[in-house]
Enzyme design. Structure first.
Site, mmCIF file in Angstrom:
data_model
loop_
_atom_site.group_PDB
_atom_site.id
_atom_site.type_symbol
_atom_site.label_atom_id
_atom_site.label_comp_id
_atom_site.label_asym_id
_atom_site.label_seq_id
_atom_site.Cartn_x
_atom_site.Cartn_y
_atom_site.Cartn_z
ATOM 1 N N ASP A 89 0.781 -1.075 0.135
ATOM 2 C CA ASP A 89 -0.048 0.170 0.012
ATOM 3 C C ASP A 89 0.822 1.206 -0.041
ATOM 4 O OD1 ASP A 89 -2.563 1.028 0.026
ATOM 5 O OD2 ASP A 89 -2.065 1.791 2.195
ATOM 6 N N GLU A 106 0.809 5.732 0.565
ATOM 7 C CA GLU A 106 0.231 6.962 0.989
ATOM 8 C C GLU A 106 0.751 8.145 -0.029
ATOM 9 O OE1 GLU A 106 -2.766 7.037 2.634
ATOM 10 O OE2 GLU A 106 -2.368 5.065 3.273
ATOM 11 N N HIS A 126 -4.744 10.427 5.665
ATOM 12 C CA HIS A 126 -3.487 9.805 6.308
ATOM 13 C C HIS A 126 -2.880 10.659 7.438
ATOM 14 C CE1 HIS A 126 -1.079 12.408 3.802
ATOM 15 N NE2 HIS A 126 -1.522 11.848 2.815
ATOM 16 N N HIS A 186 -5.612 6.176 7.457
ATOM 17 C CA HIS A 186 -4.731 5.384 6.346
ATOM 18 C C HIS A 186 -3.573 5.482 6.915
ATOM 19 C CE1 HIS A 186 -8.212 4.731 3.166
ATOM 20 N NE2 HIS A 186 -8.814 5.372 4.117
ATOM 21 N N ASP A 196 -2.489 -0.635 6.719
ATOM 22 C CA ASP A 196 -3.418 -1.102 5.576
ATOM 23 C C ASP A 196 -2.953 -2.268 4.754
ATOM 24 O OD1 ASP A 196 -4.786 1.115 6.400
ATOM 25 O OD2 ASP A 196 -4.949 2.199 4.509
#
Length: 257
Positions: A7, A9, A58, A155, A160
């Protein structure tokens, strides 16, 4: 089989048009459907401002990321971690667009796209095929598959990825071991738990035969099938074939004695 759940960000939504960058990479390793504990995690200085909408998702800001490594400084370690793995991402096209943009900015030979070093599986597309017409975001899947996401107030790439790894294993039939509480998963410990000896003095299993009345009703039903079917009742043909095979085997056995 080695898989990596990944994942990211980012500073915003559009890498190519808005020049947005990756600010966090998080990945966890799965080998033969077991989460190994192997992980890759880096916060990254994007060298630009972060959109307010992205910050609300986030909670990462430029002050926190100041002094963190640039993407170019972590690229080799990241590519080595995902090399030759099946990389699983939720809404893979989003994360891939950012990673590919970062690799392009490096302007160096070698991997210029993520798929140059690994294969990619989109768990969102998989969930949509499995649960059409339903919500298939990560939180919805956590509820559906009883995965604890209580720590997910905002997040985070690594958090995640860890949650998605659990969801993916459950969504794909992912019981990680035969017995969840086994100490080491060895054949010996599993064998000790799996084998349950029945007592020798247990009652015999009752064998219940059809009564004469039940047999007569069954035969009458087959008579009706014989009358209505071109080739007669299949059950009777199979029963006859079985009797012939048994008789043939019996004759062969006698000849061998």
């Amino acid at each position: 089989m080695r898989q990596v759940v990944l994942d990211t960000e980012t500073t915003g939504l559009e890498p190519e048009q808005g020049g947005h960058r990756v600010i966090e990479l998080g990945a966890v390793e799965i080998v033969d459907r077991k989460i190994t504990g192997g992980r890759f995690h880096e916060y990254i200085d994007p060298e630009r401002e972060i959109d307010d909408a992205a910050f609300d998702v986030h909670g990462l800001d430029t002050e926190l990321l100041a002094g963190k490594p640039k993407f170019a400084e972590v690229a080799d370690a990241f590519l080595a971690f995902v090399d030759d793995a099946e990389v699983i991402m939720h809404n893979a096209s989003f994360d891939m667009a950012f990673i590919d943009y970062e690799l392009k900015l490096l302007g160096r030979p070698g991997a210029t796209r993520l798929v140059d070093v690994c294969t990619v599986t989109d768990s969102l597309a998989m969930a949509r095929r499995k649960h059409p017409g339903q919500k298939n975001g990560l939180d919805a899947l956590c509820r559906r598959y009883d995965v604890d996401n209580s720590a997910r107030e905002l997040h985070g790439a690594l958090l995640d990825a860890e949650i998605l790894a659990d969801v993916y294993l459950r969504m794909t039939g992912g019981q990680m071991s035969l017995f969840e509480d086994s100490d080491d998963g060895s054949a010996e410990s599993l064998g000790e738990r799996a084998i349950a000896r029945l007592p020798a003095d247990r009652p015999a299993v009752a064998v219940v035969l059809a009564s004469s009345e039940e047999t007569a009703v069954h035969e009458a039903y087959l008579d009706n099938l014989d009358a209505g079917a071109e080739n007669g009742a299949v059950w009777r043909r199979r029963a006859l074939r079985a009797r012939v095979e048994i008789a043939s085997q019996s004759r062969g056995g006698e000849g061998a004695v």
